[in-house]
Design a protein around this motif. Sequence first.
Motif, PDB file in Angstrom:
ATOM      1  N   GLY A 177       0.850  -1.089   0.017  1.00  0.00           N
ATOM      2  CA  GLY A 177      -0.032  -0.186  -0.053  1.00  0.00           C
ATOM      3  C   GLY A 177       0.700   1.267   0.007  1.00  0.00           C
ATOM      4  N   LYS A 178       0.458   2.348  -0.403  1.00  0.00           N
ATOM      5  CA  LYS A 178       1.131   3.616  -0.356  1.00  0.00           C
ATOM      6  C   LYS A 178       0.207   4.771   0.547  1.00  0.00           C
ATOM      7  CE  LYS A 178       3.008   6.908  -3.508  1.00  0.00           C
ATOM      8  NZ  LYS A 178       3.729   7.219  -4.626  1.00  0.00           N
ATOM      9  N   VAL A 179       0.678   5.457   1.072  1.00  0.00           N
ATOM     10  CA  VAL A 179       0.249   6.343   1.967  1.00  0.00           C
ATOM     11  C   VAL A 179       0.172   8.025   0.763  1.00  0.00           C
ATOM     12  CG1 VAL A 179       0.248   7.991   4.020  1.00  0.00           C
ATOM     13  CG2 VAL A 179       1.243   5.715   4.086  1.00  0.00           C
ATOM     14  N   VAL A 180      -1.021   8.211   0.375  1.00  0.00           N
ATOM     15  CA  VAL A 180      -1.248   9.228  -0.609  1.00  0.00           C
ATOM     16  C   VAL A 180      -1.572  10.375  -0.115  1.00  0.00           C
ATOM     17  CG1 VAL A 180      -1.270   7.438  -2.334  1.00  0.00           C
ATOM     18  CG2 VAL A 180      -3.505   8.098  -1.141  1.00  0.00           C
ATOM     19  N   GLY A 181      -1.872  10.554   1.264  1.00  0.00           N
ATOM     20  CA  GLY A 181      -2.524  11.739   1.932  1.00  0.00           C
ATOM     21  C   GLY A 181      -2.392  11.683   3.187  1.00  0.00           C
ATOM     22  N   VAL A 182      -3.351  12.602   3.851  1.00  0.00           N
ATOM     23  CA  VAL A 182      -3.441  12.711   5.275  1.00  0.00           C
ATOM     24  C   VAL A 182      -4.898  12.330   5.794  1.00  0.00           C
ATOM     25  CG1 VAL A 182      -3.214  14.076   7.474  1.00  0.00           C
ATOM     26  CG2 VAL A 182      -1.597  14.253   5.399  1.00  0.00           C
ATOM     27  N   PRO A 183      -4.979  11.697   6.704  1.00  0.00           N
ATOM     28  CA  PRO A 183      -6.395  11.426   7.213  1.00  0.00           C
ATOM     29  C   PRO A 183      -7.137  12.459   7.884  1.00  0.00           C
ATOM     30  CG  PRO A 183      -5.047  10.214   8.649  1.00  0.00           C
ATOM     31  CD  PRO A 183      -4.169  10.763   7.590  1.00  0.00           C
TER      32      PRO A 183
END
Length: 202
Positions: A177-183
């Motif tokens: 998986g890739k972290v593509v932003g901020v929750p």
Amino acid sequence: MSRIKKYKIGRRLGAGVYEQCQTQKFALSEQKRGGGKRMTKRKQVSDYGAQLIEKQKVRFSYGIREKQLQKYVKDAMSRKGSHADHLFEVVEMRLDNTVYRLGLAETRAKARQMVSHGHITVNGKRLNIPSYKVSAGEIVGIRAQSQNKGLFENLEEKIKDTKTPNWLSFDIKKKEGKVVGVPKIGTAEFFDLAAVFEYYSR
């Protein structure tokens, strides 16, 4: 923690606190107990009591120790902008929660165990710290030596119904998986983070 103890905590804090309390089995057990609608009168909860409940919801939902949560709250209060947004960001972007959100584990407890046992990598390197905060652009994957273990059997079938949050993406072929932003905290969250800050401000 035993299932029975989790059920007791779920009854006190709400079913959303544990994944095991969001099952038909838990719902049926509640029906047998009268759905929590007993005739006995409950004491009215004070402001402090309500704040304590919200704090405990966060702790048990994410499996965070008291000192950890205190540190997260203190750090969030030292930053500019919405304190609740900052706190939500740090608990959601913990590595164990990220593994759970990607659908690699059925519960946060199992995700935490996966990380602790060295099955998870960040940017290709094994990382066994559940509290590690991931950052935008980082890649979270399954260690090559672990991909054939029973934990990850039929992975595609397991995650097909997973609703990956918009701050994450998942490549089933690469099993990463890739972290593509901020929750961002939503209006339908299980807990009230403002009450958590009120609790620690006393």
